[in-house]
Design an enzyme around this catalytic site. Structure first.
Site, PDB file in Angstrom:
ATOM      1  N   GLY A 139       9.870  -6.876   7.479  1.00  0.00           N
ATOM      2  CA  GLY A 139       9.855  -8.711   7.706  1.00  0.00           C
ATOM      3  C   GLY A 139       9.906  -9.231   6.551  1.00  0.00           C
ATOM      4  O   GLY A 139      10.689  -9.980   6.156  1.00  0.00           O
ATOM      5  N   LYS A 167       0.673  -1.173  -0.082  1.00  0.00           N
ATOM      6  CA  LYS A 167       0.239   0.064  -0.111  1.00  0.00           C
ATOM      7  C   LYS A 167       0.987   1.286   0.059  1.00  0.00           C
ATOM      8  O   LYS A 167       1.744   1.498   0.810  1.00  0.00           O
ATOM      9  CB  LYS A 167      -0.683  -0.052   1.398  1.00  0.00           C
ATOM     10  CG  LYS A 167      -2.030  -0.861   1.364  1.00  0.00           C
ATOM     11  CD  LYS A 167      -3.085  -1.128   2.567  1.00  0.00           C
ATOM     12  CE  LYS A 167      -4.094  -1.758   2.380  1.00  0.00           C
ATOM     13  NZ  LYS A 167      -4.543  -1.641   3.564  1.00  0.00           N
TER      14      LYS A 167
END
Ligand code: AMP
Length: 396
Positions: free
Chosen positions: A354, A198
């Site tokens: 991550g 996003k």
């Protein structure tokens, strides 16, 4: 920014040192299944132990929401930590005056691990009483939990008002050095690679980095929002139509500042994405517009080459976010191409997020990277230019 002392600046001999660590480790059947975070804390802990100080270690684990939840106890961490340190670690779930007594009885030089801070509702609400109590246990406060430094909790912020001497640990010191100093005064060219789903999650970081970088390379689904904003077609690709004006503003800001802002020039598209099954339907490489019925899932080979060339010409690199749906092998090539390019570069390289960390680890290039930031949300907020409460609290 006034200089923040590090744990190496303090004389700790004979003192009680409260260290806020990040022992938010995964537990499987009551045992620690990944010791990465425990191992990461060792340099700070060993430094303090070598000074003959008493160590009080405190962390959160999971989200118990102010309740005692047995499956989120830090008890299993004590055994793992003791093995890693090669020294006894006393775990205690005592509270209040019982805890104070336990600490006194453990004696000078002991290593004591407290129970999950978030069992107490005052931890996350930064309750004044809990913060004062934690502070009263120690002579020195050290924060080495970067992952929660963007939260003003009792153990990351409130406690600092109740302890005279305070400092950052060696982990946070390194995060500040790489995410702060190395990107504020980068060796140029400085290239930033941003990916992920996003625009809305990363726009503030992109905006802040346009002020610092020479080149910004965009990948992941957020590229389709930028593409749509530029008047292109993105078919059924994941994108955020309500972010078009924001995306355009970022592109215009980059142009005004002379920052190269690159979008993918080709895209791997599919007519069916089954995330659960880990499969794609038919796939094609397209340049330019994506037709209805197709969605973009990765950067194409020409973009991989272009981005790798930009990376190889850079002297500072910052990478956050995957270039595509890297969890599915057929759409992971773009992310791994970036991982390889960053790994092979001789630049100062910083990786966060991550997914990017997973990709660099799986690519076998992790040891070539200058710094892997463990912060997640804290890393992004810091790169946005926000002051982290867990760091600001150490200044006074
Ligand atoms: P983030 O948490 O914003 O870094 O986004 C990571 C997620 O974005 C990963 O789970 C990726 O699978 C997903 N992602 C990246 N590119 C795409 C894409 N083209 N279409 C759908 N999801 C994507």
């Amino acid at each position: 920014m006034s200089k923040i002392p590090t744990v190496k600046d303090l004389d700790l001999a004979g003192k009680r040192v409260f260290v806020r660590v990040d022992f938010n480790v995964p537990l499987v059947e009551g045992a620690v299944s990944d010791r990465t975070r425990i191992k990461a804390a060792l340099p700070t802990l060993r430094h303090i132990m070598e000074q003959n100080a008493t160590l009080l270690l405190a962390s959160h684990l999971g989200r118990p929401k102010g309740q005692k939840v047995d499956s989120m106890s830090l008890r299993p961490v004590a055994g793992a930590l003791s093995e890693e340190l090669g020294a006894p670690v006393l775990f205690t779930d005592a509270e209040g005056e019982d805890l104070r007594r336990t600490i006194s009885e453990a004696g000078q030089g002991a290593v004591i691990l407290l129970e999950n801070l978030r069992f107490n509702p005052e931890e996350e609400s930064n309750g004044a009483d809990f913060a004062a109590f934690l502070g009263s246990l120690a002579d020195v406060y050290v924060n080495d939990a970067f992952g929660t430094a963007h939260r003003a909790h009792a153990s990351t912020a409130g406690i600092a008002d109740h302890v005279e001497e305070k400092a950052v640990g060696l982990l946070i010191e390194k995060e500040l050095q790489f995410l702060g100093d190395k990107t504020a005064a980068p060796e140029r060219p400085f290239t930033v690679i941003i990916g992920g789903a996003k625009v809305s999650d990363k726009i503030k970081v992109i905006d802040a980095l346009i002020d610092k970088a020479d080149t910004i390379l965009i990948g992941g689904a957020m590229a389709y929002t930028f593409r749509l904003a530029a008047g292109g077609k993105v078919g059924d690709s994941l994108c955020e139509p309500d972010m078009l004006a924001t995306a355009t503003a970022a592109v215009e800001k980059a142009k005004a500042k002379g920052v190269k802002f690159l979008l993918p020039i080709d895209t791997l598209v599919t007519d069916a994405l089954d995330f659960g099954a880990g499969t794609l339907g038919q796939t094609e490489i397209v340049e330019g517009d994506i037709q209805d019925g197709w969605e973009g899932v990765d950067i194409g080979p020409k973009t991989q080459e272009l981005y790798a060339a930009e990376v190889s010409q850079s002297n500072t690199l910052l990478w956050n976010g995957p270039m595509g749906v890297f969890e599915i092998e057929d759409s992971s090539k773009g992310t791994f191409a970036v991982a390889k390019a960053v790994g092979e570069s001789t630049a100062t390289s910083i990786i966060g997020g991550g997914d990017s960390i997973k990709a660099i680890n799986n690519s076998g290039h992790a040891d070539r990277v200058s710094f892997i930031s463990t912060g997640g949300g804290a890393s992004l907020e810091f790169l946005e230019g926000k002051e982290l409460p867990g760091v600001a609290a150490l200044k006074s």
